[in-house]
Enzyme design. Structure first.
Site, PDB file in Angstrom:
ATOM      1  N   GLU A 136     -62.418  10.481  23.699  1.00  0.00           N
ATOM      2  CA  GLU A 136     -62.079  10.687  25.553  1.00  0.00           C
ATOM      3  C   GLU A 136     -61.081  11.586  25.262  1.00  0.00           C
ATOM      4  O   GLU A 136     -60.985  12.298  26.375  1.00  0.00           O
ATOM      5  CB  GLU A 136     -61.349   9.336  25.680  1.00  0.00           C
ATOM      6  CG  GLU A 136     -62.676   8.253  26.028  1.00  0.00           C
ATOM      7  CD  GLU A 136     -61.930   6.781  26.365  1.00  0.00           C
ATOM      8  OE1 GLU A 136     -62.469   6.201  26.996  1.00  0.00           O
ATOM      9  OE2 GLU A 136     -60.778   6.625  25.870  1.00  0.00           O
ATOM     10  N   ASP A 158     -71.405   2.442  30.957  1.00  0.00           N
ATOM     11  CA  ASP A 158     -72.451   1.090  30.811  1.00  0.00           C
ATOM     12  C   ASP A 158     -72.246   0.422  32.042  1.00  0.00           C
ATOM     13  O   ASP A 158     -71.373   0.506  32.789  1.00  0.00           O
ATOM     14  CB  ASP A 158     -72.189   0.403  29.459  1.00  0.00           C
ATOM     15  CG  ASP A 158     -70.738  -0.348  29.545  1.00  0.00           C
ATOM     16  OD1 ASP A 158     -69.947   0.594  28.972  1.00  0.00           O
ATOM     17  OD2 ASP A 158     -70.514  -1.273  30.162  1.00  0.00           O
TER      18      ASP A 158
HETATM   19  N1  SAH Z   1     -67.525   1.316  20.077  1.00  0.00           N
HETATM   20  C1  SAH Z   1     -66.222   1.060  19.877  1.00  0.00           C
HETATM   21  C2  SAH Z   1     -65.918  -0.062  20.790  1.00  0.00           C
HETATM   22  C3  SAH Z   1     -65.687   0.435  22.239  1.00  0.00           C
HETATM   23  S1  SAH Z   1     -64.760  -0.696  23.317  1.00  0.00           S
HETATM   24  C4  SAH Z   1     -65.933   0.851  18.327  1.00  0.00           C
HETATM   25  O1  SAH Z   1     -66.801   0.132  17.716  1.00  0.00           O
HETATM   26  O2  SAH Z   1     -65.171   1.052  18.091  1.00  0.00           O
HETATM   27  C5  SAH Z   1     -64.967   0.080  24.832  1.00  0.00           C
HETATM   28  C6  SAH Z   1     -64.111   0.939  25.308  1.00  0.00           C
HETATM   29  O3  SAH Z   1     -64.594   1.607  26.530  1.00  0.00           O
HETATM   30  C7  SAH Z   1     -62.678   0.613  25.665  1.00  0.00           C
HETATM   31  O4  SAH Z   1     -61.906   1.505  25.383  1.00  0.00           O
HETATM   32  C8  SAH Z   1     -62.758   0.226  26.950  1.00  0.00           C
HETATM   33  O5  SAH Z   1     -61.780   0.768  28.092  1.00  0.00           O
HETATM   34  C9  SAH Z   1     -64.231   1.088  27.480  1.00  0.00           C
HETATM   35  N2  SAH Z   1     -65.372   0.302  28.121  1.00  0.00           N
HETATM   36  C10 SAH Z   1     -66.402   0.772  28.438  1.00  0.00           C
HETATM   37  N3  SAH Z   1     -67.251  -0.207  28.930  1.00  0.00           N
HETATM   38  C11 SAH Z   1     -66.677  -1.292  28.609  1.00  0.00           C
HETATM   39  C12 SAH Z   1     -67.053  -2.812  28.782  1.00  0.00           C
HETATM   40  N4  SAH Z   1     -68.320  -3.080  29.207  1.00  0.00           N
HETATM   41  N5  SAH Z   1     -66.158  -3.566  28.782  1.00  0.00           N
HETATM   42  C13 SAH Z   1     -65.002  -3.351  28.393  1.00  0.00           C
HETATM   43  N6  SAH Z   1     -64.340  -2.152  28.110  1.00  0.00           N
HETATM   44  C14 SAH Z   1     -65.359  -1.097  28.449  1.00  0.00           C
END
Ligand code: SAH
Length: 231
Positions: free
Chosen positions: A12, A196
């Site tokens: 980001e 998503d």
């Molecule tokens: N793929 C990452 C984890 C991502 S968590 C890993 O494995 O390290 C999701 C991140 O994107 C968070 O920072 C949140 O703010 C945002 N986000 C995007 N979609 C989301 C969802 N469906 N639920 C919660 N947060 C979401």
């Protein structure tokens, strides 16, 4: 003026750092902070790591240790409002913590005594974002963002959050940054591009669109930065 630009994940803030070019890296409180001068104004960039606790720490640090007097957040989110598709932008009007629950004592979801269910974002920057959107020929929705320490990949949970908080999108950092900024009287702006729609396919969609959506959000935040500096 000293402006904080935050994200939660490296993806980001990478497009923002790229635009800034050169910056100075300072390690503090188990994180890295990138200081630069942009169009004559000092900016501090950092990604907090995921979730409410880390984003609280980073927002507080940027304000209290680095002396930032405004906070811009750029990142990705899960869409709740069906009008939000992957890649669309949402500007938070107000934010709430969907996982804060002492309802056993008769309080509403998202509320603790001496707190508030919603924290309002800065109206002036929301107004500026409309100008930025029209300058860029982009449509940007405004709406309520719900934050919690959960990656939501479940239609039922998503719908519950949507109904309980009238939320249009959900993520994991916005409301905690909002609480910090509100308490310290610092204007803040939270922008998210949809990665998503928080359903059973959310993790796949997230992995596929994180990078492109993060870039969409970062490009808009850089234009916001220009606008904030120009005012
Ligand atoms: N793929 C990452 C984890 C991502 S968590 C890993 O494995 O390290 C999701 C991140 O994107 C968070 O920072 C949140 O703010 C945002 N986000 C995007 N979609 C989301 C969802 N469906 N639920 C919660 N947060 C979401």
């Amino acid at each position: 003026m000293k402006i904080a630009i935050m994200g939660a994940m490296p993806e980001e803030v990478a497009p923002i750092l790229e635009k800034l070019g050169t910056y100075k890296t300072t390690k503090y409180a188990n994180n890295e902070y990138y200081e630069a001068t942009y169009n004559g104004v000092e900016v501090v960039v950092a990604y907090s790591k995921i979730g409410k606790v880390f984003s609280t720490l980073t927002a507080s640090t940027m304000i209290q240790y680095f002396g930032c007097d405004r906070v811009l957040f750029s990142g990705v989110a899960g869409g709740i409002n069906p009008s939000l598709k992957v890649g669309d932008l949402i500007v938070a009007t107000k934010l709430s913590q969907h996982d804060l629950d002492i309802t056993a004592f008769g309080h509403p979801f998202g509320f603790v005594p001496e707190g508030a269910v919603y924290v309002d974002a800065d109206e002036e920057m929301i107004a500026m974002s409309k100008e930025v959107a029209s300058d860029m020929g982009k449509t940007v929705q405004e709406g309520i963002i719900a934050t919690g320490d959960q990656f939501v990949a479940n239609e039922e949970r998503k719908n519950w959050i949507g109904e309980t908080f009238s939320a249009d999108a959900l993520e994991m950092e916005g409301a905690s940054v909002a609480v910090v900024c509100d308490a310290l009287d610092i204007p803040f702006f939270i922008l998210r591009a949809i990665s998503d729609v928080a359903d059973m396919d959310a993790s796949f969609s997230f992995d596929e669109f994180l990078e492109t959506s993060a870039i969409i959000s970062a490009e808009f935040i850089m234009k916001m930065l220009d606008k904030v500096i120009a005012k």
